[in-house]
Design an enzyme around this catalytic site. Structure first.
Site, PDB file in Angstrom:
ATOM      1  N   ASN A   9      19.152  14.889  27.588  1.00  0.00           N
ATOM      2  CA  ASN A   9      20.021  15.254  27.264  1.00  0.00           C
ATOM      3  C   ASN A   9      21.080  15.016  27.784  1.00  0.00           C
ATOM      4  O   ASN A   9      22.018  15.991  28.712  1.00  0.00           O
ATOM      5  CB  ASN A   9      19.635  16.665  26.457  1.00  0.00           C
ATOM      6  N   LYS A  11      24.864  16.003  27.307  1.00  0.00           N
ATOM      7  CA  LYS A  11      26.024  16.550  26.648  1.00  0.00           C
ATOM      8  C   LYS A  11      27.291  16.145  26.344  1.00  0.00           C
ATOM      9  O   LYS A  11      27.026  15.253  26.420  1.00  0.00           O
ATOM     10  CB  LYS A  11      25.228  17.651  27.553  1.00  0.00           C
ATOM     11  N   HIS A  94      20.464  22.090  19.422  1.00  0.00           N
ATOM     12  CA  HIS A  94      20.830  22.565  20.694  1.00  0.00           C
ATOM     13  C   HIS A  94      20.930  24.560  21.116  1.00  0.00           C
ATOM     14  O   HIS A  94      21.872  24.482  19.413  1.00  0.00           O
ATOM     15  CB  HIS A  94      21.402  21.827  21.230  1.00  0.00           C
ATOM     16  N   GLU A  96      23.375  24.749  22.346  1.00  0.00           N
ATOM     17  CA  GLU A  96      25.288  24.993  22.548  1.00  0.00           C
ATOM     18  C   GLU A  96      25.401  24.472  20.877  1.00  0.00           C
ATOM     19  O   GLU A  96      26.333  24.962  20.431  1.00  0.00           O
ATOM     20  CB  GLU A  96      25.326  23.426  23.911  1.00  0.00           C
ATOM     21  N   GLU A 164      13.159  25.956  24.163  1.00  0.00           N
ATOM     22  CA  GLU A 164      14.421  26.044  25.024  1.00  0.00           C
ATOM     23  C   GLU A 164      14.834  26.772  25.201  1.00  0.00           C
ATOM     24  O   GLU A 164      16.405  28.320  24.388  1.00  0.00           O
ATOM     25  CB  GLU A 164      15.420  25.399  24.997  1.00  0.00           C
ATOM     26  N   GLY A 170      21.430  25.383  31.806  1.00  0.00           N
ATOM     27  CA  GLY A 170      22.251  25.429  32.426  1.00  0.00           C
ATOM     28  C   GLY A 170      22.561  26.308  33.719  1.00  0.00           C
ATOM     29  O   GLY A 170      23.561  26.649  34.546  1.00  0.00           O
ATOM     30  N   SER A 210      17.574  23.418  32.728  1.00  0.00           N
ATOM     31  CA  SER A 210      16.472  23.737  34.018  1.00  0.00           C
ATOM     32  C   SER A 210      15.597  23.886  34.904  1.00  0.00           C
ATOM     33  O   SER A 210      14.964  23.997  36.316  1.00  0.00           O
ATOM     34  CB  SER A 210      16.878  25.194  35.005  1.00  0.00           C
TER      35      SER A 210
HETATM   36  C1  PEP Z   1      19.521  21.568  28.096  1.00  0.00           C
HETATM   37  O1  PEP Z   1      20.424  21.217  27.855  1.00  0.00           O
HETATM   38  O2  PEP Z   1      18.401  20.612  26.500  1.00  0.00           O
HETATM   39  C2  PEP Z   1      19.023  21.561  28.775  1.00  0.00           C
HETATM   40  C3  PEP Z   1      17.793  21.676  29.345  1.00  0.00           C
HETATM   41  O3  PEP Z   1      19.307  22.020  29.916  1.00  0.00           O
HETATM   42  P1  PEP Z   1      19.561  22.083  31.703  1.00  0.00           P
HETATM   43  O4  PEP Z   1      18.561  21.296  32.007  1.00  0.00           O
HETATM   44  O5  PEP Z   1      21.002  21.822  32.781  1.00  0.00           O
HETATM   45  O6  PEP Z   1      18.690  23.720  31.796  1.00  0.00           O
END
Ligand code: PEP
Length: 248
Positions: A9, A11, A94, A96, A164, A170, A210
């Site tokens: 992803n 973003k 997502h 966000e 998630e 992040g 992460s």
């Molecule tokens: C994501 O945005 O779906 C995500 C898992 O980000 P990160 O791997 O940076 O935590």
């Protein structure tokens, strides 16, 4: 047997030029990968990436899709527009989007139905916030996201779920493999109870939050985890490839 799926992803990162460079670097690194590899990229990168992945095993994804066919929806992108470019997957819900752009379980449901009706494969994100987790509400939140997000949907063949935990996105904090497996197990049981055993058995559920080269193997070894949705580490070809190739 569920085939693992590792999706990046991106973003709001990478101009079209940078996207081309990243794909050029990534292609040889994932040429022999066993999991399905997907890159979900900003709308402005889609044409470039569609061209750049030709001849590779990389699948193309977008980061959202409108719930309507067309019309007065300023800033939205329709399923038909995405299909024309060759998009196969779309991330929906997502955290966000939920946090900053008013995405709700209801809009997740509408977008998911629209994606399915147009032959796109939704990667539907669910997950609890830190506060919800600390108050012991994780399962309740997930159940609501699942029941409302998938309300009225019977065919899950093309659906992928990404678990998630919001506090892990992040932040550098990862759920332990055991914890992620347990929670994804709960998601699978909830799917089984409400949508049937066959659906639950076949549904691919990723972990996201992460995930990086150093922890991918441990997470992916868990029985319930069928791959990853990768944010930060998807922006570097070597890191993303190392996650995809976690078994090697
Ligand atoms: C994501 O945005 O779906 C995500 C898992 O980000 P990160 O791997 O940076 O935590």
């Amino acid at each position: 047997m569920r085939k693992n799926i590792v999706a990046g992803n991106w973003k709001m990162n990478k101009t079209a030029k940078e996207a081309e460079e990243l794909i050029t670097a990534l292609k040889p690194l994932v040429a022999k990968s066993k999991p399905e590899v997907v890159v979900c990229v900003p709308y402005t990168d889609l044409w470039t990436v569609a061209e750049a992945i030709k001849g590779s095993k990389i699948h193309l994804g977008a980061e959202n899709v409108a719930w309507a066919d067309k019309g007065a929806f300023t800033g939205e992108i329709s399923a038909e527009m995405l299909k024309e470019i060759g998009v196969e997957y779309v991330i929906i819900g997502h955290s966000e989007r939920r946090q900053y752009f008013g995405e709700t379980n209801e809009t997740v449901n509408k977008r998911t139905k629209q994606a399915l009706a147009n032959g796109l494969k939704p990667i539907v994100c669910v997950g609890e916030t830190l506060e919800e987790r600390e108050k012991g509400r994780t399962n309740r939140v997930l159940k609501k996201q699942i029941l409302e997000g998938f309300e009225g949907i019977t065919d899950f063949t093309n659906i992928v779920v990404a678990y998630e935990p919001v506090w892990a996105i992040g932040t550098g904090k990862t759920a332990t493999a055991e914890d992620a497996n347990k929670t994804i197990g709960y998601i699978r049981r909830t799917i089984k109870t409400n949508f049937g055993e066959e659906v639950a058995k076949a549904l691919r559920i990723q972990y996201g939050g992460s995930m990086k080269p150093g922890n991918a193997k441990e997470l992916m070894a868990e029985r319930n985890i069928d791959g990853g949705l990768i944010g930060g580490a998807a922006l570097k070809a070597e890191d993303f490839a190392a996650i995809v190739n976690y078994k090697d």
